[in-house]
Write an enzyme that holds these catalytic residues in place. Structure first.
Site, PDB file in Angstrom:
ATOM      1  N   ILE A  23      42.807  44.755  62.991  1.00 10.08           N
ATOM      2  CA  ILE A  23      44.004  44.593  63.838  1.00 10.08           C
ATOM      3  C   ILE A  23      44.876  43.418  63.383  1.00 10.08           C
ATOM      4  CG2 ILE A  23      42.919  43.102  65.607  1.00 10.08           C
ATOM      5  CD1 ILE A  23      44.521  44.797  67.705  1.00 10.08           C
ATOM      6  N   GLN A  26      48.287  44.087  58.186  1.00  8.71           N
ATOM      7  CA  GLN A  26      49.622  44.697  58.307  1.00  8.71           C
ATOM      8  C   GLN A  26      49.600  45.923  59.231  1.00  8.71           C
ATOM      9  OE1 GLN A  26      52.972  46.202  55.302  1.00  8.71           O
ATOM     10  NE2 GLN A  26      51.176  47.540  55.190  1.00  8.71           N
ATOM     11  N   LEU A  78      32.771  44.075  59.907  1.00  6.80           N
ATOM     12  CA  LEU A  78      32.303  45.409  59.495  1.00  6.80           C
ATOM     13  C   LEU A  78      30.939  45.357  58.801  1.00  6.80           C
ATOM     14  CD1 LEU A  78      35.655  46.999  58.362  1.00  6.80           C
ATOM     15  CD2 LEU A  78      34.084  47.994  60.026  1.00  6.80           C
ATOM     16  N   ALA A 101      39.210  46.272  56.017  1.00  9.93           N
ATOM     17  CA  ALA A 101      38.751  46.447  54.627  1.00  9.93           C
ATOM     18  C   ALA A 101      39.084  45.215  53.802  1.00  9.93           C
ATOM     19  CB  ALA A 101      39.451  47.648  53.975  1.00  9.93           C
ATOM     20  N   GLN A 102      38.336  44.996  52.719  1.00  9.79           N
ATOM     21  CA  GLN A 102      38.818  44.139  51.631  1.00  9.79           C
ATOM     22  C   GLN A 102      39.753  45.087  50.889  1.00  9.79           C
ATOM     23  OE1 GLN A 102      40.309  42.694  49.081  1.00  9.79           O
ATOM     24  NE2 GLN A 102      38.789  43.530  47.673  1.00  9.79           N
ATOM     25  N   SER A 144      42.862  56.293  51.129  1.00 11.56           N
ATOM     26  CA  SER A 144      43.933  55.729  50.296  1.00 11.56           C
ATOM     27  C   SER A 144      44.290  56.607  49.100  1.00 11.56           C
ATOM     28  CB  SER A 144      43.445  54.369  49.781  1.00 11.56           C
ATOM     29  OG  SER A 144      44.224  53.941  48.698  1.00 11.56           O
ATOM     30  N   GLU A 146      44.620  55.483  46.357  1.00 11.61           N
ATOM     31  CA  GLU A 146      43.825  54.956  45.243  1.00 11.61           C
ATOM     32  C   GLU A 146      42.686  55.913  44.886  1.00 11.61           C
ATOM     33  OE1 GLU A 146      43.599  51.882  43.243  1.00 11.61           O
ATOM     34  OE2 GLU A 146      45.723  52.096  43.640  1.00 11.61           O
ATOM     35  N   TYR A 170      37.505  48.989  44.573  1.00 13.84           N
ATOM     36  CA  TYR A 170      38.125  49.313  45.866  1.00 13.84           C
ATOM     37  C   TYR A 170      38.214  50.837  46.042  1.00 13.84           C
ATOM     38  CZ  TYR A 170      41.912  50.138  49.216  1.00 13.84           C
ATOM     39  OH  TYR A 170      42.678  50.622  50.263  1.00 13.84           O
TER      40      TYR A 170
HETATM   41  P1  NAP Z   1      45.352  44.286  55.193  1.00 14.74           P
HETATM   42  O1  NAP Z   1      46.684  43.754  55.619  1.00 14.74           O
HETATM   43  O2  NAP Z   1      44.680  43.702  54.001  1.00 14.74           O
HETATM   44  O3  NAP Z   1      44.379  44.157  56.456  1.00 14.74           O
HETATM   45  C1  NAP Z   1      42.991  44.322  56.322  1.00 14.74           C
HETATM   46  C2  NAP Z   1      42.339  44.001  57.651  1.00 14.74           C
HETATM   47  O4  NAP Z   1      40.928  44.141  57.505  1.00 14.74           O
HETATM   48  C3  NAP Z   1      42.581  42.563  58.152  1.00 14.74           C
HETATM   49  O5  NAP Z   1      42.727  42.586  59.549  1.00 14.74           O
HETATM   50  C4  NAP Z   1      41.293  41.857  57.755  1.00 14.74           C
HETATM   51  O6  NAP Z   1      41.001  40.733  58.562  1.00 14.74           O
HETATM   52  C5  NAP Z   1      40.296  42.970  58.037  1.00 14.74           C
HETATM   53  N1  NAP Z   1      39.011  42.763  57.393  1.00 14.74           N
HETATM   54  C6  NAP Z   1      38.765  42.371  56.119  1.00 14.74           C
HETATM   55  N2  NAP Z   1      37.448  42.243  55.912  1.00 14.74           N
HETATM   56  C7  NAP Z   1      36.840  42.571  57.084  1.00 14.74           C
HETATM   57  C8  NAP Z   1      35.480  42.587  57.513  1.00 14.74           C
HETATM   58  N3  NAP Z   1      34.487  42.248  56.712  1.00 14.74           N
HETATM   59  N4  NAP Z   1      35.219  42.953  58.804  1.00 14.74           N
HETATM   60  C9  NAP Z   1      36.235  43.270  59.646  1.00 14.74           C
HETATM   61  N5  NAP Z   1      37.533  43.248  59.303  1.00 14.74           N
HETATM   62  C10 NAP Z   1      37.832  42.897  58.036  1.00 14.74           C
HETATM   63  O7  NAP Z   1      45.440  45.864  54.934  1.00 14.74           O
HETATM   64  P2  NAP Z   1      46.556  46.907  55.453  1.00 14.74           P
HETATM   65  O8  NAP Z   1      47.626  46.983  54.443  1.00 14.74           O
HETATM   66  O9  NAP Z   1      46.865  46.632  56.867  1.00 14.74           O
HETATM   67  O10 NAP Z   1      45.736  48.278  55.326  1.00 14.74           O
HETATM   68  C11 NAP Z   1      44.957  48.761  56.413  1.00 14.74           C
HETATM   69  C12 NAP Z   1      43.895  49.714  55.878  1.00 14.74           C
HETATM   70  O11 NAP Z   1      44.513  50.815  55.218  1.00 14.74           O
HETATM   71  C13 NAP Z   1      42.940  49.111  54.867  1.00 14.74           C
HETATM   72  O12 NAP Z   1      41.684  49.725  55.045  1.00 14.74           O
HETATM   73  C14 NAP Z   1      43.528  49.510  53.521  1.00 14.74           C
HETATM   74  O13 NAP Z   1      42.532  49.537  52.542  1.00 14.74           O
HETATM   75  C15 NAP Z   1      44.057  50.891  53.872  1.00 14.74           C
HETATM   76  N6  NAP Z   1      45.212  51.361  53.104  1.00 14.74           N
HETATM   77  C16 NAP Z   1      46.330  50.576  53.009  1.00 14.74           C
HETATM   78  C17 NAP Z   1      47.447  51.061  52.343  1.00 14.74           C
HETATM   79  C18 NAP Z   1      48.700  50.231  52.222  1.00 14.74           C
HETATM   80  O14 NAP Z   1      49.555  50.568  51.390  1.00 14.74           O
HETATM   81  N7  NAP Z   1      48.867  49.193  53.053  1.00 14.74           N
HETATM   82  C19 NAP Z   1      47.422  52.351  51.789  1.00 14.74           C
HETATM   83  C20 NAP Z   1      46.267  53.118  51.937  1.00 14.74           C
HETATM   84  C21 NAP Z   1      45.170  52.624  52.602  1.00 14.74           C
HETATM   85  P3  NAP Z   1      41.606  39.265  58.229  1.00 14.74           P
HETATM   86  O15 NAP Z   1      43.004  39.269  58.796  1.00 14.74           O
HETATM   87  O16 NAP Z   1      40.678  38.352  58.954  1.00 14.74           O
HETATM   88  O17 NAP Z   1      41.591  39.117  56.734  1.00 14.74           O
HETATM   89  N1  GDD Z   2      49.351  42.616  43.607  1.00 15.80           N
HETATM   90  C1  GDD Z   2      50.061  42.562  42.468  1.00 15.80           C
HETATM   91  N2  GDD Z   2      50.453  41.343  41.990  1.00 15.80           N
HETATM   92  N3  GDD Z   2      50.367  43.720  41.837  1.00 15.80           N
HETATM   93  C2  GDD Z   2      51.104  43.633  40.693  1.00 15.80           C
HETATM   94  C3  GDD Z   2      51.541  42.412  40.185  1.00 15.80           C
HETATM   95  C4  GDD Z   2      51.190  41.213  40.859  1.00 15.80           C
HETATM   96  O1  GDD Z   2      51.537  40.098  40.450  1.00 15.80           O
HETATM   97  N4  GDD Z   2      52.260  42.667  39.071  1.00 15.80           N
HETATM   98  C5  GDD Z   2      52.273  43.987  38.892  1.00 15.80           C
HETATM   99  N5  GDD Z   2      51.565  44.586  39.874  1.00 15.80           N
HETATM  100  C6  GDD Z   2      51.310  46.033  39.994  1.00 15.80           C
HETATM  101  C7  GDD Z   2      49.831  46.404  40.089  1.00 15.80           C
HETATM  102  O2  GDD Z   2      49.231  46.370  38.800  1.00 15.80           O
HETATM  103  C8  GDD Z   2      49.934  47.804  40.695  1.00 15.80           C
HETATM  104  O3  GDD Z   2      50.154  48.741  39.692  1.00 15.80           O
HETATM  105  C9  GDD Z   2      51.187  47.726  41.565  1.00 15.80           C
HETATM  106  O4  GDD Z   2      51.875  46.518  41.199  1.00 15.80           O
HETATM  107  C10 GDD Z   2      50.921  47.685  43.065  1.00 15.80           C
HETATM  108  O5  GDD Z   2      49.967  46.669  43.323  1.00 15.80           O
HETATM  109  P1  GDD Z   2      49.644  46.195  44.833  1.00 15.80           P
HETATM  110  O6  GDD Z   2      50.897  45.881  45.548  1.00 15.80           O
HETATM  111  O7  GDD Z   2      48.591  45.142  44.742  1.00 15.80           O
HETATM  112  O8  GDD Z   2      49.103  47.528  45.528  1.00 15.80           O
HETATM  113  P2  GDD Z   2      48.069  48.641  45.028  1.00 15.80           P
HETATM  114  O9  GDD Z   2      48.876  49.878  44.742  1.00 15.80           O
HETATM  115  O10 GDD Z   2      47.178  48.146  43.965  1.00 15.80           O
HETATM  116  O11 GDD Z   2      47.165  48.849  46.329  1.00 15.80           O
HETATM  117  C11 GDD Z   2      47.764  48.979  47.622  1.00 15.80           C
HETATM  118  O12 GDD Z   2      48.021  50.332  47.888  1.00 15.80           O
HETATM  119  C12 GDD Z   2      46.859  51.165  47.989  1.00 15.80           C
HETATM  120  C13 GDD Z   2      47.365  52.608  48.245  1.00 15.80           C
HETATM  121  O13 GDD Z   2      47.742  53.215  47.065  1.00 15.80           O
HETATM  122  C14 GDD Z   2      46.801  48.360  48.630  1.00 15.80           C
HETATM  123  O14 GDD Z   2      47.448  48.280  49.888  1.00 15.80           O
HETATM  124  C15 GDD Z   2      45.553  49.214  48.798  1.00 15.80           C
HETATM  125  O15 GDD Z   2      44.772  48.705  49.887  1.00 15.80           O
HETATM  126  C16 GDD Z   2      45.976  50.659  49.099  1.00 15.80           C
HETATM  127  O16 GDD Z   2      44.848  51.490  49.254  1.00 15.80           O
END
Ligand code: NAP
Ligand code: GDD
Length: 348
Positions: A23, A26, A78, A101-102, A144, A146, A170
């Site tokens: 919660i 993001q 978790l 999640a991490q 995801s 991913e 991941y």
């Molecule tokens: P985020 O901002 O990194 O938030 C992750 C949350 O998980 C935070 O509240 C974090 O707590 C908590 N958390 C981390 N380790 C935990 C543990 N050991 N036990 C309980 N809670 C823990 O991620 P998000 O962008 O909101 O994404 C939400 C979910 O959707 C994640 O599972 C992510 O992998 C998945 N997802 C995200 C995207 C995307 O583009 N954003 C796309 C596909 C899937 P803290 O605040 O204490 O660190």
């Molecule tokens: N983080 C980061 N930092 N990414 C970079 C950078 C940098 O300095 N420079 C280039 N990138 C490129 C990464 O190599 C990747 O190809 C792309 O930017 C996006 O990286 P992130 O924004 O870290 O997101 P992600 O696509 O790896 O993962 C996110 O999206 C997934 C869904 O497709 C995360 O939110 C995951 O939790 C989520 O599942």
């Protein structure tokens, strides 16, 4: 968007109760806003930390001693199955959203085992707790894009039928969770859905993900707090949507009579370079003068290309994205410019 057949919780006497892991992240914070707006009682799992980690939900937090509070926060993790078990037996939620999640792909290469424990096995701990204590609840698993790994993408984008090929610890952990969720649905007849969400961003995005790293840097460059921005691979492409719209899809999935798995995406993809062009351009800056390369941001194996096809979700419950790529970028740049101005004021 097409209306679902569900009765609005505000129209019933007893509010629906949701339990959200992650919660403070993001998505968790946007989802809590949305569910509270729908009249839900929201329970969130938060990690104990030595500093405050509730910044994204401070605006909805109320003193629990006040009558009529709808948001409740519980310490937990978790990795702690007995804690999860106890919490679910106390809260007895109608809906469970597993967003914890991490979640950082690059970091998962540095902490593969920890990522597996939390992002993978953590899900099965929560599923077991649900099965034992509240099997009638509906469960959302944050899967995801991913999972696909960026290989052999169909022209219109990946669908629920596309094969998986995760390219990071991941992604591997999320694959475990995806199948755990699906298996618990099939084996025990539980209402569990996977949302296969493509990248979604907002002004609440973590600052080490590439979009927010860029928009934060733009704000700081504009006010003179920073000159350069160090990035890795600029050629990767992502299907970037608005997190606010994506959390609504999570809720819509759980309102369906039958649980299923759905892709949620915009159907458009842009490179990091294109993100730089649009964001720096909107701020009146030339990205080539500020962006520098640092190999530490490269990944041992990269996901080069992501594009999603959300036709199934559109057909089933009418979800589609509305915010354009440019609108999303501009909203983030505007927000982070204001933030940088405050930062500048506090240091001068
Ligand atoms: P985020 O901002 O990194 O938030 C992750 C949350 O998980 C935070 O509240 C974090 O707590 C908590 N958390 C981390 N380790 C935990 C543990 N050991 N036990 C309980 N809670 C823990 O991620 P998000 O962008 O909101 O994404 C939400 C979910 O959707 C994640 O599972 C992510 O992998 C998945 N997802 C995200 C995207 C995307 O583009 N954003 C796309 C596909 C899937 P803290 O605040 O204490 O660190
Ligand atoms: N983080 C980061 N930092 N990414 C970079 C950078 C940098 O300095 N420079 C280039 N990138 C490129 C990464 O190599 C990747 O190809 C792309 O930017 C996006 O990286 P992130 O924004 O870290 O997101 P992600 O696509 O790896 O993962 C996110 O999206 C997934 C869904 O497709 C995360 O939110 C995951 O939790 C989520 O599942």
């Amino acid at each position: 968007m097409k209306k679902t057949k569900t009765v609005h919780p505000k129209e019933t006497h007893k509010p629906k109760r949701a339990f959200i892991t992650g919660i403070t992240g993001q998505d968790g914070s946007w989802l809590a806003d949305f569910l509270l707006g729908m009249g839900y009682e929201v329970h969130g799992l938060i990690r104990r930390a030595s500093s405050f980690n509730t910044e994204r939900i401070n605006h909805i937090y109320q003193d629990p001693h006040i009558h009529g509070v709808h948001l409740f926060l519980h310490y937990g993790d978790l990795s702690d199955s007995s804690g999860l078990f106890k919490l679910l037996s106390q809260v007895k939620p109608d809906e469970i959203y597993n967003l914890g999640a991490q979640s950082h792909v690059r970091v998962s290469f540095d902490q593969p085992e920890y990522t597996g424990e939390v992002t993978g096995v953590g899900t099965i701990k929560l599923l077991e707790a649900m099965r034992e204590t509240c099997p009638k609840a509906r469960f959302y698993q944050a899967s995801s894009s991913e999972l696909y790994g960026g290989l052999d993408c169909p022209p219109k984008g990946y669908t629920e039928k596309s094969p998986f090929h995760p390219r990071s610890p991941y992604g591997v952990a999320k694959l475990y969770s995806f199948w755990a969720a699906k298996n618990y649905r099939e084996a025990y007849g539980l209402h569990i859905s996977n949302g296969i969400l493509f990248n979604h961003e907002s002004e609440r995005r973590g600052e080490t993900f590439v979009t927010r790293k860029i928009t934060r840097a733009i704000g700081r460059i504009k006010v003179g707090l920073q000159k350069s921005l160090y990035l890795g691979n600029l050629d990767a492409k992502r299907d970037w949507g608005d997190a606010k719209e994506f959390v609504k899809a999570m809720w819509m999935m759980l309102q369906q009579k039958t649980a299923d798995d759905y892709v949620i995406a915009t159907g458009k993809t842009y490179s990091i370079k294109e993100f730089l062009e649009v964001s720096f351009g909107y701020a009146g800056l030339d990205w080539k003068k500020h962006v520098k390369f640092d190999e530490r941001y490269l990944r041992p194996s990269e996901v080069d290309y992501l594009l999603g096809d959300a036709s199934k979700a559109k057909k089933a419950f009418g979800w589609h994205n509305e915010t354009t790529f440019e609108q999303l970028v501009e909203r983030m740049v505007d927000h982070d410019f204001e933030l940088a101005k405050k930062e500048k004021k506090s240091v001068s």
